[in-house]
Each structure stands twice: as C-alpha cells, then as structure tokens.
Design a protein around this motif. Sequence first.
Motif, PDB file in Angstrom:
ATOM      1  N   LYS A  63       0.735  -1.277   0.114  1.00 32.80           N
ATOM      2  CA  LYS A  63      -0.032  -0.172   0.075  1.00 32.80           C
ATOM      3  C   LYS A  63       0.748   1.405  -0.032  1.00 32.80           C
ATOM      4  O   LYS A  63       0.363   2.314  -0.580  1.00 32.80           O
ATOM      5  CB  LYS A  63      -0.864   0.008   1.390  1.00 32.80           C
ATOM      6  CG  LYS A  63      -1.964   1.106   1.485  1.00 32.80           C
ATOM      7  CD  LYS A  63      -2.953   0.670   2.633  1.00 32.80           C
ATOM      8  CE  LYS A  63      -3.881   1.836   2.620  1.00 32.80           C
ATOM      9  NZ  LYS A  63      -4.635   1.632   4.032  1.00 32.80           N
ATOM     10  N   ALA A  67       4.644   6.987   3.732  1.00 31.37           N
ATOM     11  CA  ALA A  67       3.644   7.980   4.007  1.00 31.37           C
ATOM     12  C   ALA A  67       3.910   9.309   4.545  1.00 31.37           C
ATOM     13  O   ALA A  67       3.245  10.113   5.164  1.00 31.37           O
ATOM     14  CB  ALA A  67       2.068   7.505   4.830  1.00 31.37           C
ATOM     15  N   LEU A 112       4.419  10.150   0.083  1.00 30.64           N
ATOM     16  CA  LEU A 112       3.767  11.785   0.429  1.00 30.64           C
ATOM     17  C   LEU A 112       4.874  12.320   1.456  1.00 30.64           C
ATOM     18  O   LEU A 112       5.590  11.703   2.178  1.00 30.64           O
ATOM     19  CB  LEU A 112       2.391  11.411   1.171  1.00 30.64           C
ATOM     20  CG  LEU A 112       1.434  10.739   0.313  1.00 30.64           C
ATOM     21  CD1 LEU A 112       0.126  10.396   1.341  1.00 30.64           C
ATOM     22  CD2 LEU A 112       1.089  11.445  -0.938  1.00 30.64           C
TER      23      LEU A 112
HETATM   24  N1  CAA Z   1       2.665   9.849  10.271  1.00 33.99           N
HETATM   25  C1  CAA Z   1       2.366   9.115  11.319  1.00 33.99           C
HETATM   26  N2  CAA Z   1       1.463   7.809  11.056  1.00 33.99           N
HETATM   27  C2  CAA Z   1       1.001   7.681   9.636  1.00 33.99           C
HETATM   28  C3  CAA Z   1       1.420   8.425   8.694  1.00 33.99           C
HETATM   29  C4  CAA Z   1       2.349   9.559   8.810  1.00 33.99           C
HETATM   30  N3  CAA Z   1       2.757  10.549   8.170  1.00 33.99           N
HETATM   31  N4  CAA Z   1       0.632   8.238   7.727  1.00 33.99           N
HETATM   32  C5  CAA Z   1      -0.035   7.171   8.047  1.00 33.99           C
HETATM   33  N5  CAA Z   1       0.142   6.831   9.305  1.00 33.99           N
HETATM   34  C6  CAA Z   1      -0.429   5.775  10.237  1.00 33.99           C
HETATM   35  C7  CAA Z   1      -2.048   6.062  10.451  1.00 33.99           C
HETATM   36  O1  CAA Z   1      -2.082   7.353  11.818  1.00 33.99           O
HETATM   37  C8  CAA Z   1      -2.669   4.882  10.763  1.00 33.99           C
HETATM   38  O2  CAA Z   1      -2.367   4.589  11.847  1.00 33.99           O
HETATM   39  P1  CAA Z   1      -3.115   3.836  12.888  1.00 33.99           P
HETATM   40  O3  CAA Z   1      -3.752   2.602  12.249  1.00 33.99           O
HETATM   41  O4  CAA Z   1      -2.534   3.679  14.411  1.00 33.99           O
HETATM   42  O5  CAA Z   1      -4.513   4.715  13.166  1.00 33.99           O
HETATM   43  C9  CAA Z   1      -1.938   3.889   9.684  1.00 33.99           C
HETATM   44  O6  CAA Z   1      -0.762   4.776   9.142  1.00 33.99           O
HETATM   45  C10 CAA Z   1      -2.897   3.792   8.447  1.00 33.99           C
HETATM   46  O7  CAA Z   1      -3.277   5.068   7.875  1.00 33.99           O
HETATM   47  P2  CAA Z   1      -4.585   5.382   7.502  1.00 33.99           P
HETATM   48  O8  CAA Z   1      -5.689   4.748   8.590  1.00 33.99           O
HETATM   49  O9  CAA Z   1      -4.530   6.996   7.566  1.00 33.99           O
HETATM   50  O10 CAA Z   1      -4.667   4.899   6.001  1.00 33.99           O
HETATM   51  P3  CAA Z   1      -5.500   5.240   5.095  1.00 33.99           P
HETATM   52  O11 CAA Z   1      -5.554   4.367   3.851  1.00 33.99           O
HETATM   53  O12 CAA Z   1      -6.964   5.827   5.435  1.00 33.99           O
HETATM   54  O13 CAA Z   1      -4.899   6.851   4.349  1.00 33.99           O
HETATM   55  C11 CAA Z   1      -3.033   8.186   3.545  1.00 33.99           C
HETATM   56  C12 CAA Z   1      -3.412   6.708   3.844  1.00 33.99           C
HETATM   57  C13 CAA Z   1      -3.781   8.987   2.735  1.00 33.99           C
HETATM   58  C14 CAA Z   1      -1.521   7.937   3.348  1.00 33.99           C
HETATM   59  C15 CAA Z   1      -3.009   8.835   5.332  1.00 33.99           C
HETATM   60  O14 CAA Z   1      -2.461   7.959   6.072  1.00 33.99           O
HETATM   61  C16 CAA Z   1      -2.434  10.078   5.296  1.00 33.99           C
HETATM   62  O15 CAA Z   1      -2.961  11.039   4.696  1.00 33.99           O
HETATM   63  N6  CAA Z   1      -1.221  10.005   6.195  1.00 33.99           N
HETATM   64  C17 CAA Z   1      -0.278  11.300   6.200  1.00 33.99           C
HETATM   65  C18 CAA Z   1       0.293  11.610   4.742  1.00 33.99           C
HETATM   66  C19 CAA Z   1       1.073  13.048   5.042  1.00 33.99           C
HETATM   67  O16 CAA Z   1       0.274  13.930   5.419  1.00 33.99           O
HETATM   68  N7  CAA Z   1       2.429  12.919   5.193  1.00 33.99           N
HETATM   69  C20 CAA Z   1       3.111  14.034   5.135  1.00 33.99           C
HETATM   70  C21 CAA Z   1       3.750  14.148   6.597  1.00 33.99           C
HETATM   71  S1  CAA Z   1       4.625  15.771   6.685  1.00 33.99           S
HETATM   72  C22 CAA Z   1       6.199  15.402   6.249  1.00 33.99           C
HETATM   73  O17 CAA Z   1       6.503  14.482   5.823  1.00 33.99           O
HETATM   74  C23 CAA Z   1       7.068  16.493   6.562  1.00 33.99           C
HETATM   75  C24 CAA Z   1       8.424  16.557   6.055  1.00 33.99           C
HETATM   76  O18 CAA Z   1       8.590  16.829   5.015  1.00 33.99           O
HETATM   77  C25 CAA Z   1       9.587  16.179   6.919  1.00 33.99           C
END
Ligand code: CAA
Length: 270
Positions: A63, A67, A112
């Motif tokens: 998947k 992320a 992402l």
């Molecule tokens: N950080 C921590 N945990 C994360 C995560 C992240 N970036 N992305 C996903 N997870 C975790 C979720 O919290 C979830 O954990 P739980 O089961 O304990 O609740 C698990 O992974 C599964 O995720 P989802 O239930 O959300 O899965 P989904 O299929 O519904 O959605 C997704 C998938 C669209 C990728 C969604 O998880 C999401 O939007 N994630 C965050 C993406 C994001 O914003 N990334 C950028 C982070 S900021 C960054 O990276 C800054 C930088 O430049 C340094």
Amino acid sequence: MEFVLYEVSAETKVGTITINRPKALNALNSAVLDDLSEAFDLAEKDAAEDKVRCLILTGAGEKSFVAGADIGEMSTLTKEQGEAFGKKGNDLFLRIESFPIPVIAAVNGFALGGGNEISMSCDIRICSENAVFGQPETGLGITPGFGGTQRLARLVGPGMAKQMVYSARNIKADEAYRIGLVNAVYPLEELIPAAQKLAATIASQAPIAVRASKEAINRGISLPIDQAVAVEEKLFGSCFESEDQKEGMANFLRKKDDPKKVKHVAFQNK
Ligand code: CAA
C-alpha cells in the motif's frame, strides 16, 4: 534494525533496503531514520568491498512506500526541535543522494511528504500503478522539511513544484510519469522484478565508470556549463587509469573483428 531490512544478492551485486513499518504505512520517525542510516552504513561497507554495486530502496507491504515523516512525533516539536528533525532527515537524504553507488527508488504506493522526498534523493524513481505522490505539508501547517522544496523544483521545474507544494494536492502514478517525477510505471507485482532487472543491468557495467558518472552528474548539475564539463573531463580522464576501461574497449574491438566470438565482460572494479 527494527524498522529496516537490508539484503544482498551475491549473484547480481544488488542490495535492497526495505523500510519496514507497515502499520504506520512506513512513516519516518526518528527510529526509522536511525535504522536507515545503519542500513546505508552496511551498504557502504559492501560497496567498498565490491559486494554491492547498485541499491534498491522500497517500502514493506502493498500500500505504501513511505507515507511521510511521522506526524505524531512532529506534532509536539518546538521551533528548535523542528529544525533539528529537518536536519536529521536532510543529512540522511544528502547522504543517499551522494551515495557512492546508484540508488533506485521502487515506489510501491504512497510517497507523501518525506516519502516523496526520500524518493527524490535517489538517483532513479520507478513506481507501481497504485503509487501516489505529493507534498501535503501545507495542509498540516508546515513546509516540506526533508528537501521537498528544493529537489521537487529541480526535478519537475518550479511551476509544477510550486503547484504541488502550495496546493498540497496529491498526484497519481500516470501524472508523476507525465511530469518526469518517475521514469516508469509498472503493475505492482512487476515493480520489484523491474527494479531488480534495472539494478542488475547497472551492476554489470564498469563500476568505476558508473560511480564517476554519478559524481559527474551530481556535481555538474548545479554548476555553470563550462565548469560542469570541466568536472566531467577530470572524471572521464580518471577512468583511463582503470583496468575495466582497457578490458571494456578491448572487448568492443574483439567483437568488431569477429562478431561470432562475443565475449561478455565481467568488470572487475579495478
Ligand atoms: N505519520 C504517522 N502515522 C501515519 C502517517 C504519518 N505520516 N501516515 C499514516 N500513518 C498511520 C495512520 O495514523 C494509521 O495508524 P493507526 O492505524 O494507528 O491509526 C496507519 O498509518 C494507517 O493510515 P490510515 O488509516 O490513515 O490509512 P488510509 O489508507 O486511510 O490513508 C493516507 C492513507 C492517505 C496515506 C493517510 O494515512 C495520510 O494522509 N497520511 C499522512 C500523509 C502525510 O500527510 N504525509 C506528510 C507528512 S509531513 C512530512 O513528511 C514533513 C516533511 O517533509 C519532513
């Protein structure tokens, strides 16, 4: 290492680093970054001993590649801690970018934020059809923090990079291919075999020449063209001190004289 796997094919000299935190979609927290650093230490040692000539970086599961940086860990950071977390990621990603041997990102799902950023620090990106790329940070109240504002603009141009960063809009694999963010898109089950085939092809070329080519491209890209070609001249010249250059060219000349006696060159990295 708790969150990263490292394996090597002795046959092809291809190493694979797998980010292995599937429950959090392979999000990068400090522990994952530390494990990645350790995996690259091991790969660097193997590269120095000519056990590995090309690396694949991928994510565990079907998947997600990565992320992003870990939002839970980042949620309570102060200004100083945020800067330090950015530096921790940037130091590692700079190391990947200038790693002595090529690194191929095999993007098997979400890439992402920090996930897109780590893929952009690799030399080559290929992805599966379910891959999703984006810099969602502005939707979280931050800028990209692991090089996204810089490498995305260099890879796809400032206009497209600004659109992706300002809008926080994700793009699918076909659009990533169209804008040149990835080199190829494969059905998920074909992604790793394709990465292994490409990596093995790279690993079968003259290693000194491959490393020098990487150095020439990386160092030259930010220089004016006259200085950039001077970098190339030095590295080009240095290859003529290698046995692999002599063997590679002799092989070509032998083939020319007698096309039926094609000899495969097994480059020695000397
Ligand atoms: N950080 C921590 N945990 C994360 C995560 C992240 N970036 N992305 C996903 N997870 C975790 C979720 O919290 C979830 O954990 P739980 O089961 O304990 O609740 C698990 O992974 C599964 O995720 P989802 O239930 O959300 O899965 P989904 O299929 O519904 O959605 C997704 C998938 C669209 C990728 C969604 O998880 C999401 O939007 N994630 C965050 C993406 C994001 O914003 N990334 C950028 C982070 S900021 C960054 O990276 C800054 C930088 O430049 C340094």
